[in-house]
Design a protein around this motif. Structure first.
Motif, mmCIF file in Angstrom:
data_model
loop_
_atom_site.group_PDB
_atom_site.id
_atom_site.type_symbol
_atom_site.label_atom_id
_atom_site.label_comp_id
_atom_site.label_asym_id
_atom_site.label_seq_id
_atom_site.Cartn_x
_atom_site.Cartn_y
_atom_site.Cartn_z
ATOM 1 N N ARG A 1 0.838 -1.206 0.000
ATOM 2 C CA ARG A 1 0.000 0.000 0.000
ATOM 3 C C ARG A 1 0.877 1.261 0.000
ATOM 4 O O ARG A 1 0.562 2.250 -0.660
ATOM 5 N N VAL A 2 1.989 1.201 0.741
ATOM 6 C CA VAL A 2 2.938 2.327 0.751
ATOM 7 C C VAL A 2 3.530 2.511 -0.646
ATOM 8 O O VAL A 2 3.633 3.631 -1.161
ATOM 9 N N ARG A 3 3.924 1.388 -1.292
ATOM 10 C CA ARG A 3 4.511 1.472 -2.636
ATOM 11 C C ARG A 3 3.530 2.144 -3.605
ATOM 12 O O ARG A 3 3.892 3.032 -4.369
ATOM 13 N N LEU A 4 2.273 1.720 -3.536
ATOM 14 C CA LEU A 4 1.254 2.247 -4.453
ATOM 15 C C LEU A 4 1.069 3.757 -4.247
ATOM 16 O O LEU A 4 1.052 4.524 -5.216
ATOM 17 N N ALA A 5 0.961 4.186 -2.993
ATOM 18 C CA ALA A 5 0.754 5.608 -2.704
ATOM 19 C C ALA A 5 1.931 6.451 -3.216
ATOM 20 O O ALA A 5 1.739 7.507 -3.840
ATOM 21 N N CYS A 6 3.150 5.969 -2.969
ATOM 22 C CA CYS A 6 4.331 6.737 -3.383
ATOM 23 C C CYS A 6 4.480 6.750 -4.908
ATOM 24 O O CYS A 6 4.903 7.762 -5.486
ATOM 25 N N ASN A 7 4.120 5.644 -5.556
ATOM 26 C CA ASN A 7 4.187 5.609 -7.026
ATOM 27 C C ASN A 7 3.177 6.554 -7.656
ATOM 28 O O ASN A 7 3.329 6.962 -8.811
ATOM 29 N N GLN A 8 2.132 6.907 -6.905
ATOM 30 C CA GLN A 8 1.128 7.864 -7.393
ATOM 31 C C GLN A 8 1.518 9.315 -7.085
ATOM 32 O O GLN A 8 0.726 10.230 -7.289
ATOM 33 N N GLY A 9 2.749 9.501 -6.573
ATOM 34 C CA GLY A 9 3.241 10.857 -6.320
ATOM 35 C C GLY A 9 2.987 11.378 -4.924
ATOM 36 O O GLY A 9 3.295 12.531 -4.615
ATOM 37 N N ARG A 10 2.393 10.522 -4.036
ATOM 38 C CA ARG A 10 2.178 10.941 -2.652
ATOM 39 C C ARG A 10 3.392 10.565 -1.809
ATOM 40 O O ARG A 10 4.304 9.875 -2.283
ATOM 41 N N GLN A 11 3.389 11.031 -0.566
ATOM 42 C CA GLN A 11 4.466 10.667 0.367
ATOM 43 C C GLN A 11 3.857 10.005 1.593
ATOM 44 O O GLN A 11 2.658 10.147 1.864
ATOM 45 N N ALA A 12 4.702 9.281 2.336
ATOM 46 C CA ALA A 12 4.184 8.504 3.475
ATOM 47 C C ALA A 12 5.141 8.565 4.665
ATOM 48 O O ALA A 12 6.349 8.792 4.507
ATOM 49 N N TYR A 13 4.559 8.360 5.846
ATOM 50 C CA TYR A 13 5.333 8.206 7.083
ATOM 51 C C TYR A 13 5.200 6.759 7.564
ATOM 52 O O TYR A 13 4.135 6.148 7.433
ATOM 53 N N TRP A 14 6.277 6.243 8.156
ATOM 54 C CA TRP A 14 6.222 4.954 8.843
ATOM 55 C C TRP A 14 6.780 5.202 10.246
ATOM 56 O O TRP A 14 7.958 5.490 10.406
ATOM 57 N N VAL A 15 5.904 5.114 11.251
ATOM 58 C CA VAL A 15 6.297 5.484 12.617
ATOM 59 C C VAL A 15 6.590 4.224 13.435
ATOM 60 O O VAL A 15 5.759 3.317 13.524
ATOM 61 N N CYS A 16 7.786 4.184 14.024
ATOM 62 C CA CYS A 16 8.199 3.050 14.862
ATOM 63 C C CYS A 16 8.046 3.433 16.336
ATOM 64 O O CYS A 16 8.471 4.513 16.744
ATOM 65 N N THR A 17 7.475 2.537 17.119
ATOM 66 C CA THR A 17 7.351 2.784 18.556
ATOM 67 C C THR A 17 7.921 1.594 19.310
ATOM 68 O O THR A 17 7.867 0.460 18.839
ATOM 69 N N LEU A 18 8.464 1.881 20.479
ATOM 70 C CA LEU A 18 8.953 0.822 21.366
ATOM 71 C C LEU A 18 8.346 1.035 22.737
ATOM 72 O O LEU A 18 8.156 2.171 23.163
ATOM 73 N N ILE A 19 8.095 -0.048 23.447
ATOM 74 C CA ILE A 19 7.510 0.101 24.776
ATOM 75 C C ILE A 19 8.566 0.584 25.776
ATOM 76 O O ILE A 19 8.261 1.265 26.741
ATOM 77 N N GLU A 20 9.843 0.245 25.534
ATOM 78 C CA GLU A 20 10.905 0.734 26.412
ATOM 79 C C GLU A 20 11.117 2.221 26.163
ATOM 80 O O GLU A 20 11.164 2.670 25.024
ATOM 81 N N GLU A 21 11.248 2.978 27.259
ATOM 82 C CA GLU A 21 11.447 4.418 27.097
ATOM 83 C C GLU A 21 12.934 4.688 26.884
ATOM 84 O O GLU A 21 13.615 5.253 27.715
ATOM 85 N N SER A 22 13.438 4.235 25.775
ATOM 86 C CA SER A 22 14.854 4.400 25.472
ATOM 87 C C SER A 22 15.000 4.963 24.072
ATOM 88 O O SER A 22 14.602 4.334 23.093
ATOM 89 N N GLU A 23 15.580 6.161 24.001
ATOM 90 C CA GLU A 23 15.771 6.795 22.701
ATOM 91 C C GLU A 23 16.724 5.967 21.841
ATOM 92 O O GLU A 23 16.554 5.864 20.628
ATOM 93 N N THR A 24 17.712 5.338 22.492
ATOM 94 C CA THR A 24 18.689 4.539 21.755
ATOM 95 C C THR A 24 18.025 3.325 21.121
ATOM 96 O O THR A 24 18.212 3.041 19.930
ATOM 97 N N LEU A 25 17.220 2.599 21.905
ATOM 98 C CA LEU A 25 16.541 1.412 21.365
ATOM 99 C C LEU A 25 15.536 1.797 20.283
ATOM 100 O O LEU A 25 15.396 1.099 19.275
ATOM 101 N N GLU A 26 14.830 2.914 20.492
ATOM 102 C CA GLU A 26 13.887 3.385 19.473
ATOM 103 C C GLU A 26 14.618 3.691 18.170
ATOM 104 O O GLU A 26 14.160 3.348 17.089
ATOM 105 N N ALA A 27 15.786 4.352 18.299
ATOM 106 C CA ALA A 27 16.573 4.699 17.116
ATOM 107 C C ALA A 27 17.024 3.442 16.379
ATOM 108 O O ALA A 27 16.959 3.360 15.156
ATOM 109 N N GLN A 28 17.466 2.432 17.155
ATOM 110 C CA GLN A 28 17.914 1.178 16.532
ATOM 111 C C GLN A 28 16.762 0.493 15.793
ATOM 112 O O GLN A 28 16.931 -0.024 14.681
ATOM 113 N N ALA A 29 15.570 0.496 16.413
ATOM 114 C CA ALA A 29 14.409 -0.126 15.765
ATOM 115 C C ALA A 29 14.051 0.613 14.480
ATOM 116 O O ALA A 29 13.744 -0.011 13.452
ATOM 117 N N ALA A 30 14.093 1.936 14.529
ATOM 118 C CA ALA A 30 13.782 2.733 13.347
ATOM 119 C C ALA A 30 14.815 2.496 12.239
ATOM 120 O O ALA A 30 14.468 2.398 11.062
#
Length: 699
Positions: free
Chosen positions: A481-510
């Motif tokens: 669905r992301v591929r289709l939207a972007c191929n039509q000239g739109r842009q998309a966000y993909w947001v990663c969340t972690l339950i641990e309150e760690s900026e480092t772990l969140e960054a690694q997951a992203a």
């Protein structure tokens, strides 16, 4: 008006050190939980009660409850499982239960000889042999030695390290003896108490420390007993009064009166390229009236995502500039501050109003240049992050403070910025903005010091975002669905969340997600944004995304506020069940900012709890931030929804904002009467309930 106060020694003036057995060490432990005086100890009420007033037949036991039981030992064995334990089977005429001890000695085992009669007190839990008591209290039930059952329910108090329940019960009993011979002031005047049909304070306290056996345990557990409600009312009143006193103090020094320039306003509106909504016009008028008054404005502007709060703030800054005053605009993140700088510069600099910029990332020479413009008054508007608080920042004539997403800032930070405008002659006006709608209950209690304006209308052309809830099992479909939207000239966000309150772990997951998506979606251009990047790196990535040089932006929740890319029409939020509804609503607000149909996909992990399903359904069914905020309050509670503004501040001993919302109208009316007719009582009520925490009032 006379209140009948007398200069006598009351229990708020008697230190706990006057109780038997309270030396310096114990007094220090009590202070850790806010107990300094005997009054504090009396207001340290039980969180729950145990019923030791009657014996329950074993056949009537239910799981996860406290009971007193009596019976005969049928068997006693040492069992070797994962852990060695002593297992005792206890029986009465109605059934059998198990007592289990992981820590025991030979003498204990001998006390559990078959046929021995025991009285046991403890909590039932489900175990391998049915209902079990783990390490219960017990004594011989020999008729000659058995102690009498308790006459009242047994209180369980909030405790801390080094303070046992038995010690707290003993101290509370002593405090109640003092209550019999000393004064606990009735701070709410009798005419008001009669009107509110309130019981005496001392009666409520005696009952709640030692409820009789006939007391309704469920009502007490729910906090709905009339005596609990009596004290909850006074505690809510204390917090409400504290905010009204704060407001009165903030307005004790006059503010500069702003004279709006009609010509400048017209010029500003003409160059905008769009018309203000009726809601924006109404709120601008409310702000304009405040700014024309010599009383410092204290106004909260609530507006849903995309409702146009920034333009309203710019109109206020325009009035300040027209009156020769400076405006400071404080944002919680570099991204949001950068966006404000761009908007304010674009709108105000063509009108001859200079905009300065102050964040932690500025190089030394650039910072020195910006500081000089602020100190000289050359910069009429200053946009920044927490860098605005720093000691070397001096304003020439700070007349207006605008705080965006105020719940991200602590009280001390708000105070620091306001004090930069206080020069002895006047205080600056304060305008506080939030895109996180605040439920009415919380607004009435947590923001009683502020006038409230609501921008309850979205600009024309904004399309509601369609939200869908999809399992991670369909992840491949979502990526397509992301591929289709972007191929039509739109842009998309993909947001990663972690339950641990760690900026480092969140960054690694992203980082891992961005790498995976870049491989699967080639040749689409994938960017990455997270909190561990340097400020200029974040700025470059956001600029590239805004310019259309990136198709997909993989990010952590750092993009929650301050990102405005109209061409972005699709957002994927991974593990949305880990976030609060208000935060999900903020994230979703990054799409739907243009005219194209926009979608938000909540990509949850299985299995999803019943509450998780309920929360995500709220997001699917509503785009109204105020509806979502009310649901968030019900599902997560006031402490979570309020955010950092109330951290360490609204710590209620008895009151509960959700449960006791019905009291707030009466609290508000009572507070207004006290402020006007009994002003000398207000500080005493605040001191009783907030006590040593009063320092937070100096905002």
């Amino acid at each position: 008006m006379s209140t009948g106060f007398h200069a006598i020694r009351t229990l708020d003036k008697v230190p706990v050190s006057e109780l038997k057995g309270v030396g310096a060490v114990l007094a220090g432990k009590l202070q850790r939980i806010g107990i300094y005086s005997i009054q504090d100890l009396l207001l340290h009420l039980p969180t729950r009660y145990m019923d030791r007033t009657r014996i329950t037949p074993i056949g009537g036991l239910q799981p996860n409850a406290h009971y007193v039981i009596e019976g005969s030992v049928r068997a006693s064995d040492i069992v070797i499982g994962k852990r060695r334990s002593l297992v005792v089977r206890l029986q009465d005429d109605t059934g059998t239960t198990t007592l289990r001890f992981y820590h025991f000695n030979k003498a204990q085992k001998e006390r559990f000889a078959p046929g021995a009669r025991l009285r046991v007190f403890g909590e039932t839990r489900r175990g391998s042999a049915g209902l079990e008591f783990y390490h219960p209290e017990y004594e011989s039930a020999d008729t000659r030695n058995t102690a009498e059952l308790e006459a009242s329910l047994t209180p369980v108090y909030p405790a801390t390290d080094g303070l046992s329940q038995s010690r707290l019960r003993q101290l509370s009993s002593q405090a109640l003896q003092w209550l019999n011979h000393h004064t606990l002031q009735e701070l709410i005047p009798e005419p008001l108490r009669d009107r509110l049909q309130q019981s005496a304070m001392a009666d409520a306290i005696r009952f709640l420390h030692h409820p009789p056996a006939s007391a309704n345990l469920q009502q007490l557990a729910d906090g709905e007993h009339p005596f609990q409600q009596r004290l909850a009312f006074e505690e809510l009143l204390a917090h409400h009064l504290s905010l009204l006193l704060l407001r009165r103090e903030a307005q004790a020094i006059a503010a500069p009166r702003f004279n709006e320039s009609a010509a400048l306003v017209n010029q500003f509106l003409q160059q905008l390229g769009f018309s203000l909504t009726a809601a924006q016009q109404r709120v601008c008028q409310e702000i304009s009236q405040d700014l024309a008054s010599p009383l410092p404005m204290l106004r909260l502007v609530q507006g849903d995502v995309g409702s146009g709060k920034t333009v309203v703030a710019a109109m206020a800054a325009l009035a300040a500039a027209a009156s020769g005053q400076q405006t400071a605009i404080m944002a919680p993140t570099e991204i949001l501050a950068e966006q404000h700088r761009n908007n304010f510069s674009r709108w105000l600099e063509p009108l001859g109003i200079s905009v300065a910029w102050l964040t932690g990332k500025l190089k030394v020479a650039e910072r020195r240049q910006q500081l000089a413009a602020i100190t000289s008054g050359e910069a009429a508007v200053v946009v920044g992050t927490h860098a605005l608080f720093q000691a070397d920042v001096e304003f020439a004539r700070l007349g207006l403070v605008i705080i965006d997403e105020q719940h991200r800032f602590g009280v001390n930070q708000r105070l620091s910025l306001r004090q930069k405008g206080a020069n002895g002659d006047y205080n600056p006006h304060q305008l506080i903005m939030t895109a996180t709608p605040i439920p009415r209950t919380l607004a009435m209690s947590a923001y009683a010091d502020l006038d409230c304006s609501i921008i309850d209308e979205l600009p024309p052309g904004r399309t509601p975002v369609t939200t869908v809830v999809i399992s991670q099992l369909r992840r491949a479909d979502v990526i397509e669905r992301v591929r289709l939207a972007c191929n039509q000239g739109r842009q998309a966000y993909w947001v990663c969340t972690l339950i641990e309150e760690s900026e480092t772990l969140e960054a690694q997951a992203a980082e891992a997600t961005a790498e995976m998506l870049a491989g699967l979606l080639a040749p689409l251009r994938v960017g990455l944004l997270h909190g561990r990047l340097k400020a200029d790196e974040k700025e470059q990535i956001m600029a590239a995304f805004k310019a259309g040089e990136l198709d997909l932006l993989v990010a952590t929740t750092v993009i929650e506020v301050g990102v405005d890319v109209p061409n972005a029409s699709l957002m994927i939020i991974e593990n949305p069940e880990r976030l609060g509804l208000a935060q999900l609503h903020q994230l979703r607000g990054r799409v739907g900012r243009g005219t194209a149909a926009s979608h938000c996909v909540l990509l949850y992990s299985d299995p999803l709890s019943a509450q998780g399903k309920a929360r995500l359904n709220v997001m699917r069914e509503s785009n109204d931030g105020f509806v979502i905020a009310e649901q968030d309050l019900q599902l997560r509670g006031a402490g979570e929804v309020l955010g950092t503004r109330q951290t360490g501040e609204m710590q209620f001993r008895i009151a509960n904002l959700q449960r006791d919302a019905h009291l707030l109208t009466g609290v508000k009316q009572c507070a207004l009467v006290l402020m006007s007719e009994y002003p000398e009582i207000c500080a005493a009520i605040v001191a009783r309930w907030i006590g040593q925490n009063q320092h937070y009032l100096q905002v």
